[in-house]
Design a protein around this motif. Structure first.
Motif, PDB file in Angstrom:
ATOM      1  N   GLU A   1       0.798  -1.232   0.000  1.00 53.67           N
ATOM      2  CA  GLU A   1       0.000   0.000   0.000  1.00 53.67           C
ATOM      3  C   GLU A   1       0.829   1.281   0.000  1.00 53.67           C
ATOM      4  OE1 GLU A   1      -2.739  -0.156   3.236  1.00 53.67           O
ATOM      5  OE2 GLU A   1      -3.854  -1.864   2.427  1.00 53.67           O
ATOM      6  N   HIS A   2       2.132   1.191   0.294  1.00 54.27           N
ATOM      7  CA  HIS A   2       2.936   2.410   0.403  1.00 54.27           C
ATOM      8  C   HIS A   2       4.122   2.456  -0.556  1.00 54.27           C
ATOM      9  CE1 HIS A   2       0.826   3.801   4.024  1.00 54.27           C
ATOM     10  NE2 HIS A   2       0.804   2.529   4.385  1.00 54.27           N
ATOM     11  N   GLY A   3       4.407   1.376  -1.247  1.00 57.09           N
ATOM     12  CA  GLY A   3       5.530   1.373  -2.177  1.00 57.09           C
ATOM     13  C   GLY A   3       6.871   1.407  -1.466  1.00 57.09           C
ATOM     14  N   ARG A   4       7.808   2.147  -2.008  1.00 62.31           N
ATOM     15  CA  ARG A   4       9.168   2.227  -1.456  1.00 62.31           C
ATOM     16  C   ARG A   4       9.199   3.116  -0.219  1.00 62.31           C
ATOM     17  NH1 ARG A   4      13.877   2.534  -5.333  1.00 62.31           N
ATOM     18  NH2 ARG A   4      14.364   4.326  -4.038  1.00 62.31           N
ATOM     19  N   ILE A   5       9.870   2.643   0.802  1.00 61.77           N
ATOM     20  CA  ILE A   5      10.099   3.442   2.015  1.00 61.77           C
ATOM     21  C   ILE A   5      11.530   3.182   2.477  1.00 61.77           C
ATOM     22  CG2 ILE A   5       9.539   3.730   4.460  1.00 61.77           C
ATOM     23  CD1 ILE A   5       6.663   3.143   3.845  1.00 61.77           C
ATOM     24  N   MET A   6      12.245   4.251   2.799  1.00 65.67           N
ATOM     25  CA  MET A   6      13.573   4.119   3.396  1.00 65.67           C
ATOM     26  C   MET A   6      13.430   4.293   4.903  1.00 65.67           C
ATOM     27  SD  MET A   6      16.721   3.495   2.430  1.00 65.67           S
ATOM     28  CE  MET A   6      16.957   4.096   0.742  1.00 65.67           C
ATOM     29  N   ALA A   7      13.987   3.370   5.654  1.00 68.68           N
ATOM     30  CA  ALA A   7      13.862   3.425   7.107  1.00 68.68           C
ATOM     31  C   ALA A   7      15.185   3.052   7.770  1.00 68.68           C
ATOM     32  CB  ALA A   7      12.752   2.487   7.584  1.00 68.68           C
ATOM     33  N   TYR A   8      15.431   3.663   8.929  1.00 68.50           N
ATOM     34  CA  TYR A   8      16.640   3.372   9.696  1.00 68.50           C
ATOM     35  C   TYR A   8      16.315   2.358  10.783  1.00 68.50           C
ATOM     36  CZ  TYR A   8      18.994   7.297   7.482  1.00 68.50           C
ATOM     37  OH  TYR A   8      19.568   8.138   6.557  1.00 68.50           O
ATOM     38  N   ALA A   9      17.149   1.337  10.885  1.00 68.51           N
ATOM     39  CA  ALA A   9      17.023   0.345  11.954  1.00 68.51           C
ATOM     40  C   ALA A   9      18.212   0.547  12.883  1.00 68.51           C
ATOM     41  CB  ALA A   9      17.010  -1.065  11.387  1.00 68.51           C
ATOM     42  N   ARG A  10      17.972   1.249  13.954  1.00 67.35           N
ATOM     43  CA  ARG A  10      19.063   1.629  14.843  1.00 67.35           C
ATOM     44  C   ARG A  10      19.545   0.422  15.649  1.00 67.35           C
ATOM     45  NH1 ARG A  10      19.427   6.854  14.135  1.00 67.35           N
ATOM     46  NH2 ARG A  10      17.561   8.104  13.657  1.00 67.35           N
ATOM     47  N   GLY A  11      20.864   0.224  15.646  1.00 68.48           N
ATOM     48  CA  GLY A  11      21.470  -0.878  16.380  1.00 68.48           C
ATOM     49  C   GLY A  11      21.250  -2.241  15.758  1.00 68.48           C
ATOM     50  N   ALA A  12      20.776  -2.291  14.491  1.00 68.34           N
ATOM     51  CA  ALA A  12      20.431  -3.578  13.870  1.00 68.34           C
ATOM     52  C   ALA A  12      21.629  -4.487  13.656  1.00 68.34           C
ATOM     53  CB  ALA A  12      19.723  -3.323  12.541  1.00 68.34           C
ATOM     54  N   ARG A  13      22.829  -3.935  13.662  1.00 73.68           N
ATOM     55  CA  ARG A  13      24.030  -4.754  13.446  1.00 73.68           C
ATOM     56  C   ARG A  13      24.625  -5.280  14.745  1.00 73.68           C
ATOM     57  NH1 ARG A  13      26.850  -0.156  10.759  1.00 73.68           N
ATOM     58  NH2 ARG A  13      28.769  -1.334  11.112  1.00 73.68           N
ATOM     59  N   LYS A  14      24.019  -4.934  15.864  1.00 71.36           N
ATOM     60  CA  LYS A  14      24.476  -5.463  17.142  1.00 71.36           C
ATOM     61  C   LYS A  14      24.015  -6.916  17.284  1.00 71.36           C
ATOM     62  CE  LYS A  14      24.496  -1.031  19.595  1.00 71.36           C
ATOM     63  NZ  LYS A  14      23.924  -0.254  20.730  1.00 71.36           N
ATOM     64  N   PRO A  15      24.844  -7.782  17.870  1.00 73.75           N
ATOM     65  CA  PRO A  15      24.522  -9.215  17.949  1.00 73.75           C
ATOM     66  C   PRO A  15      23.177  -9.522  18.591  1.00 73.75           C
ATOM     67  CG  PRO A  15      26.812  -8.835  18.547  1.00 73.75           C
ATOM     68  CD  PRO A  15      26.185  -7.483  18.416  1.00 73.75           C
ATOM     69  N   ARG A  16      22.760  -8.744  19.556  1.00 73.12           N
ATOM     70  CA  ARG A  16      21.516  -9.027  20.269  1.00 73.12           C
ATOM     71  C   ARG A  16      20.386  -8.064  19.889  1.00 73.12           C
ATOM     72  NH1 ARG A  16      23.565 -10.528  26.465  1.00 73.12           N
ATOM     73  NH2 ARG A  16      24.969 -12.227  25.847  1.00 73.12           N
ATOM     74  N   SER A  17      20.541  -7.400  18.776  1.00 73.52           N
ATOM     75  CA  SER A  17      19.515  -6.435  18.371  1.00 73.52           C
ATOM     76  C   SER A  17      18.186  -7.124  18.079  1.00 73.52           C
ATOM     77  CB  SER A  17      19.971  -5.675  17.123  1.00 73.52           C
ATOM     78  OG  SER A  17      18.914  -4.888  16.613  1.00 73.52           O
ATOM     79  N   LYS A  18      17.108  -6.505  18.523  1.00 71.54           N
ATOM     80  CA  LYS A  18      15.776  -7.037  18.244  1.00 71.54           C
ATOM     81  C   LYS A  18      15.382  -6.838  16.782  1.00 71.54           C
ATOM     82  CE  LYS A  18      13.505  -2.770  19.827  1.00 71.54           C
ATOM     83  NZ  LYS A  18      12.501  -2.199  20.770  1.00 71.54           N
ATOM     84  N   PHE A  19      16.170  -6.032  16.049  1.00 69.03           N
ATOM     85  CA  PHE A  19      15.891  -5.789  14.634  1.00 69.03           C
ATOM     86  C   PHE A  19      16.809  -6.585  13.698  1.00 69.03           C
ATOM     87  CE2 PHE A  19      14.837  -1.386  16.401  1.00 69.03           C
ATOM     88  CZ  PHE A  19      13.509  -1.723  16.605  1.00 69.03           C
ATOM     89  N   MET A  20      17.701  -7.380  14.267  1.00 67.45           N
ATOM     90  CA  MET A  20      18.700  -8.069  13.436  1.00 67.45           C
ATOM     91  C   MET A  20      18.046  -8.934  12.361  1.00 67.45           C
ATOM     92  SD  MET A  20      21.719 -10.767  14.432  1.00 67.45           S
ATOM     93  CE  MET A  20      22.874  -9.515  14.969  1.00 67.45           C
ATOM     94  N   ALA A  21      17.078  -9.770  12.734  1.00 65.97           N
ATOM     95  CA  ALA A  21      16.465 -10.694  11.777  1.00 65.97           C
ATOM     96  C   ALA A  21      15.668  -9.954  10.712  1.00 65.97           C
ATOM     97  CB  ALA A  21      15.566 -11.681  12.519  1.00 65.97           C
ATOM     98  N   ALA A  22      14.876  -8.984  11.121  1.00 68.15           N
ATOM     99  CA  ALA A  22      13.993  -8.273  10.188  1.00 68.15           C
ATOM    100  C   ALA A  22      14.743  -7.325   9.272  1.00 68.15           C
ATOM    101  CB  ALA A  22      12.922  -7.509  10.954  1.00 68.15           C
ATOM    102  N   SER A  23      15.986  -7.005   9.599  1.00 66.54           N
ATOM    103  CA  SER A  23      16.744  -6.048   8.781  1.00 66.54           C
ATOM    104  C   SER A  23      17.623  -6.731   7.736  1.00 66.54           C
ATOM    105  CB  SER A  23      17.603  -5.153   9.679  1.00 66.54           C
ATOM    106  OG  SER A  23      18.588  -5.917  10.351  1.00 66.54           O
ATOM    107  N   GLN A  24      17.479  -8.057   7.579  1.00 67.84           N
ATOM    108  CA  GLN A  24      18.245  -8.781   6.569  1.00 67.84           C
ATOM    109  C   GLN A  24      17.574  -8.645   5.203  1.00 67.84           C
ATOM    110  OE1 GLN A  24      21.213 -10.257   7.513  1.00 67.84           O
ATOM    111  NE2 GLN A  24      20.693  -9.356   9.497  1.00 67.84           N
ATOM    112  N   ILE A  25      18.393  -8.547   4.153  1.00 66.59           N
ATOM    113  CA  ILE A  25      17.841  -8.426   2.806  1.00 66.59           C
ATOM    114  C   ILE A  25      16.950  -9.621   2.474  1.00 66.59           C
ATOM    115  CG2 ILE A  25      19.811  -9.557   1.687  1.00 66.59           C
ATOM    116  CD1 ILE A  25      19.459  -7.513  -0.621  1.00 66.59           C
TER     117      ILE A  25
END
Length: 231
Positions: free
Chosen positions: A29-53
């Motif tokens: 519904e929104h097309g392209r969106i650029m978003a920042y995932a803060r701390g996603a590269r940290k080993p225990r980040s809660k965004f690590m899995a969802a921020s993978q290509i």
């Protein structure tokens, strides 16, 4: 702070800062969106899995001044098996690059998103060659993009083409108007099958490797003459 709930696929990921990522999402519904995932590269980040290509997730995005940041992410499908085979991974990257170069922000791209998700899903199963999936993706992408190639009448004169097929930047051409190369009947049948079937049926056909090469060449010609000229 305003939030936006979206369901989206990570098309690109970029490292930024000490441990952050910048994500290019293709969202329902929104097309392209650029978003920042803060701390996603940290080993225990809660965004690590969802921020993978190639990961498809439900996101809650917090809207800042001219940018979005990921506030919450729940993975729906990781398409992990794309990463276990080099040719499959290259095909997936090619599909992502097409979307990156052509789709717009703040536009409904649901049909394209569904096409991408189905393409990635079939790639992960490895039941068909990667170049078959990319050829089908490109031809259906052109159809959605308003560039559906002709398959039974000459794109120049409109004459019925039945015996000898040539391929041009708008589809099949008669012998009189020639084209970039001659197409076999098997390849023309495959093009018609792809364009006249819906997801996921259009991916499911068996053919020779030489025919897949023809399909790839046909898709490449349209891309170079109809899409690259617009970019």
């Amino acid at each position: 702070m305003k939030t936006l709930k979206v369901r989206g696929l990570v098309l690109k990921e970029y490292e930024t800062g000490e441990a952050d990522k910048r994500l290019l999402l293709l969202c329902k519904e929104h097309g392209r969106i650029m978003a920042y995932a803060r701390g996603a590269r940290k080993p225990r980040s809660k965004f690590m899995a969802a921020s993978q290509i190639f990961t498809y997730s439900d996101f809650v995005l917090a809207q800042g001044r001219g940018f979005f940041s990921v506030a919450q992410a729940d993975v729906i499908e990781s398409f992990y098996d794309l990463r276990t085979d080099y040719d499959t991974l290259c095909a997936a990257h090619l599909i992502a690059d097409v979307c990156d170069k052509t789709l717009l922000e703040n536009s409904n791209c649901d049909a394209f998103l569904l096409l991408v998700l189905k393409s990635l899903s079939i790639l992960t199963k490895k039941n068909f060659p990667p170049k078959q999936i990319t050829a089908v993706f490109f031809l259906k992408f052109f159809d959605f993009y308003g560039l559906r190639p002709t398959t039974d009448v000459c794109a120049v004169c409109g004459m019925q083409v039945q015996n000898k097929f040539f391929w041009g930047k708008e589809g099949v051409l008669c012998e009189k108007h020639g084209g970039s190369f001659e197409m076999s009947k098997s390849a023309m049948s495959a093009v018609s099958f792809i364009l006249n079937n819906d997801l996921p049926q259009m991916f499911k056909f068996e053919t020779q490797d030489s025919v897949l090469d023809e399909l790839q060449n046909a898709a490449r010609l349209i891309w170079e003459h109809a899409i690259l000229d617009l970019l």
